[in-house]
Design an enzyme around this catalytic site. Sequence first.
Site, PDB file in Angstrom:
ATOM      1  N   SER A  88       0.830  -1.206   0.000  1.00  0.00           N
ATOM      2  CA  SER A  88       0.000   0.000   0.000  1.00  0.00           C
ATOM      3  C   SER A  88       0.872   1.267   0.000  1.00  0.00           C
ATOM      4  O   SER A  88       1.615   1.494  -0.947  1.00  0.00           O
ATOM      5  CB  SER A  88      -0.955  -0.082   1.194  1.00  0.00           C
ATOM      6  OG  SER A  88      -1.909   0.936   1.129  1.00  0.00           O
ATOM      7  N   ASP A 145     -10.307  -4.079  -5.003  1.00  0.00           N
ATOM      8  CA  ASP A 145      -9.585  -3.122  -4.160  1.00  0.00           C
ATOM      9  C   ASP A 145     -10.175  -1.737  -4.393  1.00  0.00           C
ATOM     10  O   ASP A 145     -10.068  -1.182  -5.492  1.00  0.00           O
ATOM     11  CB  ASP A 145      -8.097  -3.166  -4.536  1.00  0.00           C
ATOM     12  CG  ASP A 145      -7.231  -2.372  -3.576  1.00  0.00           C
ATOM     13  OD1 ASP A 145      -7.739  -1.422  -2.963  1.00  0.00           O
ATOM     14  OD2 ASP A 145      -6.041  -2.711  -3.457  1.00  0.00           O
ATOM     15  N   HIS A 204      -8.074  -4.648  -0.580  1.00  0.00           N
ATOM     16  CA  HIS A 204      -6.810  -3.982  -0.269  1.00  0.00           C
ATOM     17  C   HIS A 204      -6.141  -4.641   0.941  1.00  0.00           C
ATOM     18  O   HIS A 204      -5.936  -4.012   1.984  1.00  0.00           O
ATOM     19  CB  HIS A 204      -7.097  -2.504   0.010  1.00  0.00           C
ATOM     20  CG  HIS A 204      -5.883  -1.628  -0.082  1.00  0.00           C
ATOM     21  ND1 HIS A 204      -5.254  -1.333  -1.275  1.00  0.00           N
ATOM     22  CD2 HIS A 204      -5.165  -0.978   0.874  1.00  0.00           C
ATOM     23  CE1 HIS A 204      -4.226  -0.547  -1.041  1.00  0.00           C
ATOM     24  NE2 HIS A 204      -4.145  -0.317   0.257  1.00  0.00           N
TER      25      HIS A 204
HETATM   26  C1  MLT Z   1      -1.351   5.962  -0.028  1.00  0.00           C
HETATM   27  O1  MLT Z   1      -1.746   6.937   0.575  1.00  0.00           O
HETATM   28  O2  MLT Z   1      -0.160   5.699  -0.230  1.00  0.00           O
HETATM   29  C2  MLT Z   1      -2.422   5.061  -0.540  1.00  0.00           C
HETATM   30  O3  MLT Z   1      -3.631   5.724  -0.525  1.00  0.00           O
HETATM   31  C3  MLT Z   1      -2.506   3.803   0.180  1.00  0.00           C
HETATM   32  C4  MLT Z   1      -2.722   3.971   1.655  1.00  0.00           C
HETATM   33  O4  MLT Z   1      -1.758   4.063   2.369  1.00  0.00           O
HETATM   34  O5  MLT Z   1      -3.863   4.008   2.111  1.00  0.00           O
END
Ligand code: MLT
Length: 212
Positions: free
Chosen positions: A113, A163, A194
Amino acid sequence: MEKSSLGFLHRYLPAPAGQDASRAYTLLLLHGTGGDEHDLLDLGRMLDPGAALLSPRGKVLEHGMPRFFRRLAEGVFDIDDLKQRTYELADFITAASKTYGFDAHRVIAVGFSNGANIAGSLLLLRPGLLAGAALLHPMVPFVPQVIPDLAGTPVFVGAGRHDSIAPPPETERLVALLESAHVQLTLQWLPGGHSLSHEEVRAVREWLRQSF
Ligand code: MLT
């Protein structure tokens, strides 16, 4: 070993004794929003019990949750901050390789992520620094004006068909960007959302085994 030196709170676990040095590499573990330097150590050991593990904690706090760079809203990144933090992380990797004595040319990022997004940014801004990267539920970090040449760099993308944070069209944009940089791409679609699944972990393990 828990360390706050080198600019990042981090854990470093050396490769267990008796590993074949010619095959040895270091997994750079990059957690998601709200994670820390401990989060992905078990994943790293599962992926390759013989690898060294380097796991920093992101330095940006969002409502108390560590991240690797600032965002203005969900999915809207502060690109200047992202770029500056990417260079900081790159310098940390180089400094850590000197401190711990691992091969700086054999570092493979495994990011989930937010961690996947800064790993993608490392590929784009510091081509050649990472020997490869597993991007788990990533987004497009930013689109560079000049696409770097990442020819032959193995990159794994794990994406959930359901996701909602990194939806399939976002994955397709990232894949197109990575392909335009000529990476050696392995794309794994997963049935879930996710989050990490056993199926994904197995796929990354197999990708590591075949690519390095
Ligand atoms: C981010 O902010 O890098 C993406 O939205 C993924 C997350 O950390 O939620």
